[in-house]
Design a protein around this motif. Sequence first.
Motif, mmCIF file in Angstrom:
data_model
loop_
_atom_site.group_PDB
_atom_site.id
_atom_site.type_symbol
_atom_site.label_atom_id
_atom_site.label_comp_id
_atom_site.label_asym_id
_atom_site.label_seq_id
_atom_site.Cartn_x
_atom_site.Cartn_y
_atom_site.Cartn_z
ATOM 1 N N LYS A 89 0.803 -1.222 0.000
ATOM 2 C CA LYS A 89 0.000 0.000 0.000
ATOM 3 C C LYS A 89 0.839 1.276 0.000
ATOM 4 O O LYS A 89 0.351 2.345 -0.365
ATOM 5 N N ASN A 90 2.100 1.189 0.440
ATOM 6 C CA ASN A 90 2.966 2.365 0.474
ATOM 7 C C ASN A 90 3.915 2.457 -0.717
ATOM 8 O O ASN A 90 4.714 3.385 -0.797
ATOM 9 N N SER A 91 3.831 1.498 -1.630
ATOM 10 C CA SER A 91 4.704 1.528 -2.804
ATOM 11 C C SER A 91 4.466 2.799 -3.604
ATOM 12 O O SER A 91 3.326 3.233 -3.776
ATOM 13 N N LYS A 92 5.561 3.379 -4.102
ATOM 14 C CA LYS A 92 5.413 4.574 -4.927
ATOM 15 C C LYS A 92 5.026 4.151 -6.341
ATOM 16 O O LYS A 92 5.755 3.418 -7.008
ATOM 17 N N ILE A 93 3.879 4.620 -6.798
ATOM 18 C CA ILE A 93 3.302 4.199 -8.072
ATOM 19 C C ILE A 93 3.115 5.407 -8.973
ATOM 20 O O ILE A 93 2.524 6.415 -8.568
ATOM 21 N N TYR A 94 3.602 5.301 -10.207
ATOM 22 C CA TYR A 94 3.416 6.363 -11.190
ATOM 23 C C TYR A 94 2.454 5.896 -12.274
ATOM 24 O O TYR A 94 2.629 4.819 -12.849
ATOM 25 N N ILE A 95 1.447 6.724 -12.568
ATOM 26 C CA ILE A 95 0.503 6.445 -13.648
ATOM 27 C C ILE A 95 0.740 7.456 -14.762
ATOM 28 O O ILE A 95 0.536 8.660 -14.578
ATOM 29 N N ALA A 96 1.182 6.972 -15.921
ATOM 30 C CA ALA A 96 1.327 7.833 -17.094
ATOM 31 C C ALA A 96 0.017 7.788 -17.867
ATOM 32 O O ALA A 96 -0.423 6.735 -18.301
ATOM 33 N N GLY A 97 -0.621 8.939 -18.020
ATOM 34 C CA GLY A 97 -1.914 8.986 -18.687
ATOM 35 C C GLY A 97 -3.070 8.851 -17.722
ATOM 36 O O GLY A 97 -4.077 8.218 -18.025
ATOM 37 N N HIS A 98 -2.958 9.477 -16.555
ATOM 38 C CA HIS A 98 -3.956 9.297 -15.491
ATOM 39 C C HIS A 98 -5.296 9.959 -15.797
ATOM 40 O O HIS A 98 -6.281 9.677 -15.121
ATOM 41 N N ASN A 99 -5.346 10.835 -16.789
ATOM 42 C CA ASN A 99 -6.608 11.487 -17.136
ATOM 43 C C ASN A 99 -7.383 10.749 -18.222
ATOM 44 O O ASN A 99 -8.516 11.112 -18.529
ATOM 45 N N GLY A 100 -6.781 9.734 -18.806
ATOM 46 C CA GLY A 100 -7.393 9.040 -19.921
ATOM 47 C C GLY A 100 -8.444 8.017 -19.514
ATOM 48 O O GLY A 100 -8.722 7.811 -18.324
ATOM 49 N N LYS B 295 -9.103 3.122 -4.379
ATOM 50 C CA LYS B 295 -10.135 2.303 -3.739
ATOM 51 C C LYS B 295 -9.518 1.165 -2.944
ATOM 52 O O LYS B 295 -10.011 0.794 -1.863
ATOM 53 N N GLN B 296 -8.422 0.601 -3.457
ATOM 54 C CA GLN B 296 -7.755 -0.510 -2.786
ATOM 55 C C GLN B 296 -6.818 -0.052 -1.670
ATOM 56 O O GLN B 296 -6.193 -0.886 -1.010
ATOM 57 N N GLY B 297 -6.687 1.243 -1.462
ATOM 58 C CA GLY B 297 -5.911 1.748 -0.334
ATOM 59 C C GLY B 297 -4.476 2.117 -0.617
ATOM 60 O O GLY B 297 -3.699 2.369 0.318
ATOM 61 N N TYR B 298 -4.093 2.188 -1.883
ATOM 62 C CA TYR B 298 -2.726 2.631 -2.208
ATOM 63 C C TYR B 298 -2.653 4.146 -2.016
ATOM 64 O O TYR B 298 -3.490 4.887 -2.523
ATOM 65 N N ASN B 299 -1.654 4.595 -1.291
ATOM 66 C CA ASN B 299 -1.631 5.995 -0.867
ATOM 67 C C ASN B 299 -0.387 6.767 -1.278
ATOM 68 O O ASN B 299 -0.137 7.862 -0.775
ATOM 69 N N ASN B 300 0.409 6.197 -2.175
ATOM 70 C CA ASN B 300 1.632 6.877 -2.602
ATOM 71 C C ASN B 300 1.687 6.904 -4.131
ATOM 72 O O ASN B 300 2.615 6.390 -4.752
ATOM 73 N N ILE B 301 0.651 7.498 -4.718
ATOM 74 C CA ILE B 301 0.497 7.519 -6.172
ATOM 75 C C ILE B 301 0.914 8.881 -6.708
ATOM 76 O O ILE B 301 0.519 9.922 -6.174
ATOM 77 N N LEU C 289 11.820 8.370 -8.447
ATOM 78 C CA LEU C 289 12.127 6.948 -8.242
ATOM 79 C C LEU C 289 10.873 6.103 -7.947
ATOM 80 O O LEU C 289 10.777 5.449 -6.898
ATOM 81 N N PRO C 290 9.918 6.078 -8.875
ATOM 82 C CA PRO C 290 8.744 5.227 -8.660
ATOM 83 C C PRO C 290 9.146 3.755 -8.667
ATOM 84 O O PRO C 290 10.081 3.353 -9.353
ATOM 85 N N GLU C 291 8.407 2.954 -7.897
ATOM 86 C CA GLU C 291 8.672 1.516 -7.848
ATOM 87 C C GLU C 291 7.845 0.750 -8.867
ATOM 88 O O GLU C 291 8.258 -0.304 -9.350
ATOM 89 N N TYR C 292 6.656 1.276 -9.158
ATOM 90 C CA TYR C 292 5.753 0.631 -10.120
ATOM 91 C C TYR C 292 5.229 1.692 -11.085
ATOM 92 O O TYR C 292 4.979 2.829 -10.688
ATOM 93 N N VAL C 293 5.060 1.302 -12.347
ATOM 94 C CA VAL C 293 4.602 2.228 -13.374
ATOM 95 C C VAL C 293 3.473 1.582 -14.171
ATOM 96 O O VAL C 293 3.569 0.432 -14.596
ATOM 97 N N PHE C 294 2.405 2.361 -14.376
ATOM 98 C CA PHE C 294 1.324 1.963 -15.283
ATOM 99 C C PHE C 294 1.375 2.921 -16.467
ATOM 100 O O PHE C 294 1.146 4.125 -16.299
ATOM 101 N N PHE C 295 1.680 2.389 -17.648
ATOM 102 C CA PHE C 295 1.776 3.253 -18.825
ATOM 103 C C PHE C 295 0.510 3.131 -19.661
ATOM 104 O O PHE C 295 0.320 2.178 -20.408
#
Length: 352
Positions: free
Chosen positions: A3-14, A26-32, A56-62
Amino acid sequence: MDKNSKIYIAGHNGLVGSMILAELQKQGYNNIIYKTHDQLDLIDQKSVDEFFKTQLPEYVFFSAAFVGGFIKQKKYPAEFLYNNIMMQNNVIWAAAKYGVKKLIYLASACVYPKDAPLPLRESYMLEGAFQPNNESYAISKVAGIKLCEYLNLEKGKNFLCVAPTSIYGENDNFDIEDSHVQAGIFRKIYLAKMRNENNINALCKDLNLNQKEALEFCDKHGIFDNHIKMIGTGAAAREFANSRDLAGFCIYLAQNIDFKDLCEYDEKGNLISSFVNFTDGEPVSIKELSFLIAKLMDYKGELIFEKELSHNDGTLRKTMSRKKFNKLGYQNKISLKNGLKKMIEMYGVWSR
């Protein structure tokens, strides 16, 4: 991914990126982390590199992309190729350079050859020529899949790629001239309903035009008092999946699946595919889809389709193999009817 993993979303408005953001929250991730285009231009390599170096994001959603409908793709093929390749290359390369643990890359069903047998299996990619109307976009998406694959094999990365079917949802682009087929059909029927009910104020508000301009716009696009002239015969059939389901699947991949789980080999041990299709159920014809949307909206007018097949129909049938997808243990939750209901409901809220 915790839940604390740093997550980057590229295209978050799409269409999909916004659903990924909503589902993660919704799932409780708080470091987006996410940035608008004005805050971070993904085509600018230096800016992207600096962003990854400092954040330095740990996870990326492109899920970022330069997108558009048939008309736009035909008119701007160079922009489709350049913009998409630059964005994805910059993000994927920086993710590899700065130690991202897992990246989820959204490709497209257009990566398959135009004459590939059905259902489309992942191993069919690059076995023939693309559809001419979206060739440049297809090339960029194949390049993204292969870059992830090569980085996984060469540098031990864990970058996963998904090729989704036609996606729809409440945060879609509803521009009649520049939208996905289902969004364009919905918008036509929405405007036709306003005109059919003589609700000219609502029509003008939706189009942001005065009455004369709004009626001229409708006439131009075949939207009249008691009928709509639809594009094509409606015979073409597609599989449709909801953006919320795709978002859930992308998060599921990040939580549970590794690159090796997506790899498929031939009898000689050669790697023949490294991504996975995302689809949902049986194909639905454009005519069936149109009548379903009209029914859900209680539209009283007539839908008039062309009588003879033409280039307006595109490929008549397109289905994707679920064999690899089914092995991964994820199940879609949203039916086409319920997904369309939600899309219609939310559009009504936003357009007020």
